[in-house]
Design an enzyme around this catalytic site. Structure first.
Site, PDB file in Angstrom:
ATOM      1  N   CYS A   1       0.630  -0.968   0.522  1.00 19.50           N
ATOM      2  CA  CYS A   1       0.084  -0.373  -0.164  1.00 19.50           C
ATOM      3  C   CYS A   1       0.530   1.846  -0.237  1.00 19.50           C
ATOM      4  O   CYS A   1       2.304   0.999   0.255  1.00 19.50           O
ATOM      5  CB  CYS A   1      -0.694   0.213   1.722  1.00 19.50           C
ATOM      6  SG  CYS A   1      -2.186  -0.953   1.347  1.00 19.50           S
TER       7      CYS A   1
ATOM      8  N   GLY B   1      -0.611   0.906  -4.616  1.00 23.44           N
ATOM      9  CA  GLY B   1      -1.599   0.273  -5.027  1.00 23.44           C
ATOM     10  C   GLY B   1      -3.096   0.949  -5.734  1.00 23.44           C
ATOM     11  O   GLY B   1      -2.538   1.648  -5.594  1.00 23.44           O
TER      12      GLY B   1
ATOM     13  N   ASN C   1       0.197  -0.223   5.819  1.00 21.65           N
ATOM     14  CA  ASN C   1       0.985  -0.729   5.267  1.00 21.65           C
ATOM     15  C   ASN C   1       1.686  -1.396   5.823  1.00 21.65           C
ATOM     16  O   ASN C   1       2.694  -1.364   6.349  1.00 21.65           O
ATOM     17  CB  ASN C   1       1.770  -0.211   4.100  1.00 21.65           C
ATOM     18  CG  ASN C   1       2.897  -1.145   3.302  1.00 21.65           C
ATOM     19  OD1 ASN C   1       2.258  -2.138   2.541  1.00 21.65           O
ATOM     20  ND2 ASN C   1       4.110  -0.229   2.612  1.00 21.65           N
ATOM     21  N   GLY C   2       0.825  -3.025   5.448  1.00 24.13           N
ATOM     22  CA  GLY C   2       1.608  -4.652   5.618  1.00 24.13           C
ATOM     23  C   GLY C   2       0.840  -5.532   5.777  1.00 24.13           C
ATOM     24  O   GLY C   2      -0.378  -5.157   5.450  1.00 24.13           O
TER      25      GLY C   2
ATOM     26  N   CYS D   1      12.118  -5.556   3.107  1.00 22.23           N
ATOM     27  CA  CYS D   1      11.988  -6.547   2.058  1.00 22.23           C
ATOM     28  C   CYS D   1      12.692  -6.498   1.502  1.00 22.23           C
ATOM     29  O   CYS D   1      12.659  -5.016   0.634  1.00 22.23           O
ATOM     30  CB  CYS D   1      10.185  -6.102   1.927  1.00 22.23           C
ATOM     31  SG  CYS D   1       9.912  -7.260   0.724  1.00 22.23           S
TER      32      CYS D   1
ATOM     33  N   TYR E   1      11.217  -4.951  -7.317  1.00 19.51           N
ATOM     34  CA  TYR E   1       9.977  -4.860  -8.044  1.00 19.51           C
ATOM     35  C   TYR E   1       9.410  -3.833  -7.598  1.00 19.51           C
ATOM     36  O   TYR E   1       8.671  -2.835  -8.150  1.00 19.51           O
ATOM     37  CB  TYR E   1       9.003  -5.895  -8.295  1.00 19.51           C
ATOM     38  CG  TYR E   1       8.197  -5.782  -9.006  1.00 19.51           C
ATOM     39  CD1 TYR E   1       8.050  -5.689 -10.156  1.00 19.51           C
ATOM     40  CD2 TYR E   1       7.455  -6.220  -8.056  1.00 19.51           C
ATOM     41  CE1 TYR E   1       6.442  -5.831 -10.602  1.00 19.51           C
ATOM     42  CE2 TYR E   1       5.447  -6.208  -8.191  1.00 19.51           C
ATOM     43  CZ  TYR E   1       5.697  -5.987 -10.104  1.00 19.51           C
ATOM     44  OH  TYR E   1       5.177  -5.778 -10.711  1.00 19.51           O
TER      45      TYR E   1
ATOM     46  N   ASP F   1      14.818  -9.553 -16.856  1.00 17.36           N
ATOM     47  CA  ASP F   1      13.240  -9.513 -16.221  1.00 17.36           C
ATOM     48  C   ASP F   1      13.918  -9.351 -14.576  1.00 17.36           C
ATOM     49  O   ASP F   1      14.570  -9.998 -14.394  1.00 17.36           O
ATOM     50  CB  ASP F   1      12.071 -10.503 -16.155  1.00 17.36           C
ATOM     51  CG  ASP F   1      11.011  -9.755 -16.126  1.00 17.36           C
ATOM     52  OD1 ASP F   1      10.862  -8.608 -15.529  1.00 17.36           O
ATOM     53  OD2 ASP F   1       9.339 -10.189 -16.232  1.00 17.36           O
TER      54      ASP F   1
ATOM     55  N   CYS G   1       5.087 -15.482   0.700  1.00 15.57           N
ATOM     56  CA  CYS G   1       5.258 -14.215   1.778  1.00 15.57           C
ATOM     57  C   CYS G   1       4.004 -13.574   2.243  1.00 15.57           C
ATOM     58  O   CYS G   1       2.877 -14.246   2.053  1.00 15.57           O
ATOM     59  CB  CYS G   1       5.372 -12.648   0.835  1.00 15.57           C
ATOM     60  SG  CYS G   1       5.315 -11.381   2.123  1.00 15.57           S
TER      61      CYS G   1
ATOM     62  N   CYS H   1      15.088  -8.390   4.798  1.00 14.00           N
ATOM     63  CA  CYS H   1      13.687 -10.184   5.116  1.00 14.00           C
ATOM     64  C   CYS H   1      14.498 -10.192   3.253  1.00 14.00           C
ATOM     65  O   CYS H   1      13.768  -9.887   2.346  1.00 14.00           O
ATOM     66  CB  CYS H   1      12.740  -9.858   4.908  1.00 14.00           C
ATOM     67  SG  CYS H   1      11.277 -10.914   5.242  1.00 14.00           S
TER      68      CYS H   1
ATOM     69  N   CYS I   1      11.662 -15.379   0.893  1.00 14.54           N
ATOM     70  CA  CYS I   1      10.870 -15.810  -0.375  1.00 14.54           C
ATOM     71  C   CYS I   1      11.526 -16.563  -1.095  1.00 14.54           C
ATOM     72  O   CYS I   1      11.342 -17.055  -1.848  1.00 14.54           O
ATOM     73  CB  CYS I   1      10.227 -14.679  -1.238  1.00 14.54           C
ATOM     74  SG  CYS I   1      11.148 -12.875  -1.738  1.00 14.54           S
TER      75      CYS I   1
END
Lengths: 458, 458, 458, 458
Positions: free
Chosen positions: B2, B29, B103-104, B238, B244, B347, B384, B433, B436
């Protein structure tokens, strides 16, 4: 500027294919969109204001039945933003129903309009496209090819057309070939489109351009071509399609637009080299030329400006102190790439000159120690009367100022435009309209006095 | 995912500034957006579904008065797309009115939810953000700093928060600093934002990140910082924000994201070089790494794929035979650049693996004689649970297949991912973190059984 | 003023039945409407602003599955016209999901509200109905009957409730029975409704009123009744339901409202006869009393005023000179019936006194030679705090003026109100609240200071 | 059936006055509404689908500037419900801009249509009104009076027209005077309206009817009348306007409609008396005749059926078992008035016969021991081709069944229609069209084959 599409294909959801084709032509117009189909009996139409994805949903797409479809996306020009002007334009005529999509601008609209009114053909809007539609409906000729040919003898200016009747799709292009139009083949039929970028997404293949003055009919018997008006000695394909309008993955006169743009940048590198550490393009349309320019001089290419796509369709006005920096809302500098560097900023064109100055200052503030501006076309000094929404003489910065004056106005360390020769070599082609650079218009202009807005419908 | 924003500034139209700030955060978002302001007396809110430019107009922006504002843009996750979930979330509490943007994702939501229901605090939605808001309202503490600190001891997981009360804005970040949040200074006050890319467009300047566990108060006395929960030994920012999510012109941990991405590409060039004629990036997020990769190996960088932005928000389903090629609707190849070339396609990541294969085949069909795929992060093998909308284990291609299997699946001549070490070196930082990639989650996970949808409001 | 409905019925489209039931209750509230259903597993809700026919269509009605439904139509009171306030109000509680529809007004809202906030139950709106819903969710009691009983001991004022849980519908009425609520039987189940006029259109049959303090449960085992709070010695059913609110074809306390209204007119004929040529009613609510008055005095009844229903929901302001005659936009005189006649104009009540004067003048201008005004209730001199949207003391004409003063103010030849005794005899019943006439409120009032609007959501 | 209005008035907000005039004409059409104004320079239009109050708001009303305005409300007829058909219809002609509002139906549309198409005048819709507008634009004549006169010689059938040009308003009525149109005077100018009920609400006064074949011009010089086509020997004013369409407070041929309806009831009492305890009318249009019938026989008049106005605009389909009783959703019986009584139910007309039967059964179920049906016009046995939306021969119950058969079909104790003579005496007048009763059409009919829907626009 508009996007046109037409399709005749069996066992295909032609309305759906038209929807996705219009998505691929959305860059040519975002004011309104419409699709008309025929199942051989009835004609079905839906159109509305806004982006294609806003105008259509499953509920209004589903009823558009049949094997024939045309679609249009319309460009927003001031004062005419109304559903009445959304196309395809649909009427009933003595020869049956007729739906028309039009891209271009006539230069003898007023004369044609007067003639129509005198003949008792009344008009509901001030648009060229309505004039063309009625001209076509009352044209001489025993079939639509004949009538389209007759229309070509009377209409002066730029027009590409897609026309739907109960049983066929027609495509036509003015005898000078000012606006693009091409033919493709799909698994079960044929398609017509303003640009070839349409083909891939709908599993069709590009075949060739519709020739200046040519009329193509798509029906159950396939493709049929007729030469309508004799093509002019010199074609006058709009060179701005190469420079700015068309999508980079489209073919124009069998050349890929992206390649032409890269080549414009290479020419510019030859004509106006500069010592620098980084070449950046103004996103998105300046990027291919920037890559070409960078390769031409072996200077590293990189990204220097990020463009916020979401700001585009906002009508909220910034606060007073932010208003000076409207450009800042749209573009952000990539400081890490710019700091301490001599930067070349390549853009496709300068029209009003409101963007270049703030961008140069933005790059400087972000740490660029020099900013050289390179433009991949000559100075735009004349308005367009053939369908491009260009400002008046007074608004064109290159009409008011010399290149040194502009350089100083936009605060650049240096500024260079591509020469007319350089542009022509990069573009090639059989003859282009470059009136916006030269003032040599390919058609006679009418003294425009229909500008006066005579009515308003909301 | 967000976007959050908060502002306290005198003699400024803070709602309008928040509007433009949210435009700069729109990439975080696009489901809903909202703004809440306070003039010291009343609280004003407007929120709605869709893009910020769709939610706000002059008529609903004008009434949002005051010197304090917070705003939020919300990410779309399946099943919860409803105005009830639009933020800021506004309630009346024993300590006065409270508006919260979050956000989270908490990882002990179920436990907290049960506790709230037991205490008699009823809930209207299934969202984490509502749980956080009520937790905050009933937290222990004599002031909001105290209550935010108390909240930090109970809430486990990822959360950045902006909070508006009648007279102050608060910002807080979880003790591991999982989601970004930063502080800026504006001409007449201070701002809080998810990303620093907000600053330029609203004429503010980036100051620093909000620290893990820190609580910042903005009020008439300026900025006041408190350490809430003790920050964890290791922060767990993160890493996917670098790869990304974040905008390339944002600073994260004082590094510009674009630079990090270029650097990821350079590392990849070192780790997985290949002989080729052209390096292209998958637009838009693969481009910086592609430029870095190209420079690292001195292979020309160029554009090879054009992305149609207009297709993004369409809900029309393609016809059956087009459905196989959904990727084709979104991406078009630049044939002239690709034909006869050995191409490297870079990518940022591969998640489900639905896009890479069709793109490789598209490049081949456009004439590329070899297609090498390079991914600027390691294989994503774990979901995640801290706020990123990632698929389940079964949907993650790298969970189901080995790299050689994926190579064959996507029809690439070669495929290489960046190593974990390479990624860490490029990103740097105080601790990230990367669960993933590794499956080592920084927090304990709750056995999720609240997945069951219990009610539906339309 | 709101309309409530609840239904438990097998093999029935309960949402659709609720839709038509709400259409029959539309006169009780036109601001918003909502329906909540349960299929024993999930809860489904749709609500929106406006008339029921505007809020619902086949697409949003279809997903409302199950054998249980409640619905509500809400009355528009200034400042709270927002989707947040639309009911049914739906929350998750420790005892499962809960949806509540409420008709009435508490008189100890502030005290309850403070208590809730102190307990840490935060609130999202300023509505009574939210307070009631949370009170219910945290009430003491081992089942919903117990909790509703507990709620009745704490909530003071007027409330009829319909409550939906996963498996049952509950209906409850405050111990004084201030607002109406009744029970009916349908071919495959049972229904609860604010008024019995609902029954016919949905093929149900009226059974009886819900008793003051009674709790009714509808579930798979049929109807189950519990006495919650002990009913008050004296019931206090709102007498204005007879005079104005309820639909004429509804039964209240087993009497048909239309008959009571005709009887009010007959009493008025006895108390305040006048020599006249024609009796007319102010449409629509004044007509039954006019018929009764005419029959009582054997004066011909006729139509004298036509009311334009379409003007009701218009927000366009008339031009200055028309503004004085707003009444004229809504009512037109039937000149042919009025000319040269002595006319009695009967209306149900006079509240602000803005309509009677202009109507009298309209009748005179249309040719009436005398205009006598008869009102089928006593002067309204006190505001209502139990759910009727009545103006403040200052706005009530009968608080500011004596009857002779009003007579002169409205330009009538004579004016008479029905006496309190006359009204009571016509209404009958076990005890009514007539506080708006007498100032004797059946409950203790809270000093209202929550009037201050504390926040605004748009 | 449509409502027309025109106004020329200085120092008046004519658009706003037109808005309120259209509100008073809303009963004549609820499908679409539009207003066109002229300030002597520009023409301004806004139109839309739905009720006037839904189409207009302050924002779209404000821009409609000038001293001249026309407005129209349009009736919904199947298949043509589209914004394209909303009026006023606005075109540009050789004589300047022209806006037209039309009420009626031509009976030689197909012939006119063919002629237009042959002349090269293309059409965008299938509506009569578009045909009339183009006919007018190309009519012979040196001024608009001349052209309207020429139009009258070619158009056959029913038409009342309001026409706006840059500087004047014109009103015209077909030579047989089939549809109503009248003239009024306002404080600062003049008005034209379909019905005189418009006058009061906008502070205008009724002057007289527009005569058959008359053309009236309103401009800065006031009112100017011309006789266009010679009026027919016999006028043919639609008698159904008296019976059902017109508002009761309107004057038609200088008689108040309400009085005529009451008189129809009195005649019916003379022709078809019955012993009974109560006379009721089917609301709303049956009520005046019911009052007249009751007075004629000295039987008490009372209310017996309540009509729910909110059900009217709902598109939700009732559940199967409710579908049989659609009438029940709209009408409720007043049991207390009906029980044990011999009831006469008076209605204005029976067309399809779907309502009368269910209503009779509803009254019986509510306790009526006898139900006698009285209809205040003769049996409707022939469709209308002059502008009234009537069903085909097959759908007309009186075409298929004799009176005894209908009596039994609707389950009445007795059924009587008013005789043709009785109707004529009550209506009086200079000659009416009563073709729906007699089959004697005042004009020659065209064999209709344009019924086939040829296109669909959504």
């Amino acid at each position: 500027m508009c996007g046109l599409f037409g399709m005749y294909a069996k066992k295909t959801d032609v309305a759906r294919a038209t929807f996705f084709a219009l998505c691929a032509l959305q860059h040519r117009g975002q004011e309104s969109a419409g699709i008309t189909t025929s199942d051989g009996q009835l004609i079905y139409t839906h159109k509305g204001m806004g982006l294609i994805s806003q105008v259509f949903d499953e509920d209004n797409l589903r009823p558009l039945k049949g094997d024939l479809a045309i679609g249009q996306t319309r460009y927003s020009t001031t004062g005419s933003s109304h559903i009445l002007n959304a196309q395809p334009y649909l009427i009933d005529t003595q020869h049956g129903h007729l739906a028309v999509g039009h891209n271009g601008n006539l230069t003898n609209t007023l004369a044609l309009r007067s003639k129509l009114l005198e003949q008792g053909v009344d008009l509901v809007s001030s648009s060229d496209s309505e004039v063309i539609t009625h001209m076509l409906a009352i044209a001489n000729g025993s079939d639509w090819e004949g009538r389209l040919t007759d229309l070509m003898t009377k209409a002066i200016g730029a027009y590409s057309l897609v026309v739907l009747t109960q049983n066929a799709i027609f495509a036509a292009r003015d005898p000078m070939g000012l606006r693009p139009l091409c033919l493709g083949v799909s698994p079960t039929g044929h398609v017509i489109a303003s640009e070839s970028c349409v083909m891939g997404p709908i599993m069709a293949k590009y075949v060739r351009e519709v020739r200046p003055g040519e009329i193509i009919r798509l029906d159950k018997d396939g493709v049929h071509s007729t030469q309508g008006a004799k093509p002019k000695q010199l074609t006058a394909f709009c060179i701005f399609e190469y420079i700015y309008f068309a999508r980079p993955d489209s073919l124009l006169e069998d050349k890929m637009v992206h390649q032409v743009r890269q080549c414009l940048g290479e020419k510019l590198a030859q004509e106006a080299p500069v010592e620098a550490d980084l070449v950046i393009g103004v996103p998105k349309s300046g990027i291919p030329a920037a890559i070409g320019y960078a390769q031409g001089l072996s200077i590293p290419y990189g990204q220097g400006l990020i463009r916020n796509h979401y700001i585009g369709r906002t009508f909220i006005q910034p606060e007073e102190r932010l208003r000076r920096s409207k450009v800042r809302l749209k573009y952000s500098p990539l400081v890490s790439n710019l700091i301490g560097k001599r930067v070349v900023m390549v853009d496709d064109s300068v029209v009003r000159g409101n963007t270049a100055g703030p961008l140069v200052r933005l790059l400087r503030k972000a740490g660029a120690i020099e900013v050289h501006v390179r433009i991949s076309c000559p100075p735009v000094q004349h308005p367009c009367f053939m369908g491009v929404d260009m400002p008046t003489y007074q608004e064109l910065i290159a009409h008011r100022m010399s290149v040194p004056e502009i350089t100083s106005h936009i605060d650049a360390d240096s500024l260079a435009y591509l020469s007319h020769e350089g542009m022509s070599q990069a573009v090639g082609g059989k003859g282009s309209c470059s009136a916006c650079f030269t003032g040599k218009y390919p058609v006679q202009l009418e003294k425009r006095n229909y500008q006066k807005k005579e009515f308003e419908v909301t």
